[in-house]
Design an enzyme around this catalytic site. Structure first.
Site, PDB file in Angstrom:
ATOM      1  N   TYR A 147      -1.289  -0.275  10.449  1.00 58.37           N
ATOM      2  CA  TYR A 147      -1.650  -0.547   9.083  1.00 58.37           C
ATOM      3  C   TYR A 147      -0.460  -0.232   8.179  1.00 58.37           C
ATOM      4  O   TYR A 147       0.035  -0.993   7.337  1.00 58.37           O
ATOM      5  CB  TYR A 147      -3.087   0.011   8.633  1.00 58.37           C
ATOM      6  CG  TYR A 147      -3.271  -0.421   7.049  1.00 58.37           C
ATOM      7  CD1 TYR A 147      -3.646  -1.867   6.725  1.00 58.37           C
ATOM      8  CD2 TYR A 147      -2.982   0.461   6.032  1.00 58.37           C
ATOM      9  CE1 TYR A 147      -4.108  -2.116   5.264  1.00 58.37           C
ATOM     10  CE2 TYR A 147      -3.167   0.057   4.755  1.00 58.37           C
ATOM     11  CZ  TYR A 147      -3.505  -0.968   4.312  1.00 58.37           C
ATOM     12  OH  TYR A 147      -3.921  -1.319   3.050  1.00 58.37           O
ATOM     13  N   SER A 198       0.762  -1.238   0.087  1.00 62.60           N
ATOM     14  CA  SER A 198       0.076  -0.146   0.131  1.00 62.60           C
ATOM     15  C   SER A 198       0.970   1.188   0.077  1.00 62.60           C
ATOM     16  O   SER A 198       2.059   1.106   0.738  1.00 62.60           O
ATOM     17  CB  SER A 198      -0.746   0.091   1.167  1.00 62.60           C
ATOM     18  OG  SER A 198      -1.495   1.250   1.225  1.00 62.60           O
TER      19      SER A 198
END
Length: 245
Positions: free
Chosen positions: A105, A64
């Protein structure tokens, strides 16, 4: 799966699990769930299946853009912290203040990129033709990724207004259809056979090669993460592939 219970040869391993978990929860092993899901699960799967991958196969890690604190993606979610496997696995324990969900995350995704590059180096040293790629699918609405968020946030994320707002901010934009097709191509298309050690990104309808964060190229951090992860997943010497030593 073959009749004798063994796994047949694999064209690719797609490490695509991803979770952004609100609150601090722990796996059955006692590890913080975001790190356990997004990194340790992939790491163990890779170790146990790599010998089943065909000679010119692929390993693709869904990362990501949030892993890079210099990008809008990283700044909005929360800058990744030090990828210390033991600290990440025990986040919030022993009276320590837990890291925010966004930072947990983004850091887990930094671990994905570090692992993809370390895997590439190990495969090259062993003479393997297996390709290791890090892939950023971009912001993709409709995947269920935000299912733990409040309903208004989930609804807003599906609107055309929110998509245009994200683009104006400079967020890396993907889509379920294009990013999904891109992941499949990275796993099977001969055009990406030479993509080992690279970072590819789905951005507004284009699949491009770009640079990942500065920290993701730190070989010392990658090696420490790799070795510490082996300890955390209790990898036995008999389970470790000669390709990865």
């Amino acid at each position: 799966m073959l009749d004798d219970g063994t796994v047949d040869h694999l064209q690719a391993i797609l490490c695509n699990a991803g979770a952004r978990i609100q609150g601090v929860n722990y796996s059955v092993d006692g590890y913080e769930e975001t790190f356990a899901t997004n990194h340790l699960g992939h790491f163990l799967l890779l170790q146990l299946l790599i010998d089943r991958v065909v000679e010119n196969g692929r390993v693709v890690f869904t990362a990501s853009g949030t892993h890079d604190p210099e990008t809008v993606d990283g700044k909005l979610v929360g800058a990744a912290v030090e990828p210390n496997a033991f600290m990440l696995a025990t986040d919030g324990k022993e009276g320590r203040k837990p890291t925010s969900a966004g930072k947990r995350y983004s850091t887990s995704k930094l671990c994905n990129v570090l692992t993809a590059y370390e895997l590439d180096r190990r495969l090259r040293r062993s003479g393997s033709a297996i390709t290791s790629i890090a892939f950023d699918p971009g912001s993709t609405a409709g995947t269920g990724f935000l299912r733990a968020m409040p309903w208004p946030v989930r609804w807003l994320s599906t609107t055309a207004f929110f998509k245009q707002f994200q683009k104006r901010l400079g967020i890396t934009m993907g889509s379920m259809e294009f990013s999904g097709i891109s992941l499949a191509r990275l796993g099977a298309d001969p055009a990406f056979a030479g993509g080992s050690g690279k970072y590819l990104q789905s951005n507004d309808g284009y699949l491009i090669e770009t640079r990942s964060s500065a920290m993701s190229y730190d070989e010392e951090r990658a090696l420490k993460l790799w070795n510490d992860s082996k300890l955390l997943v209790h990898l036995q010497p008999s389970e470790e592939s000669t390709l990865l030593r």
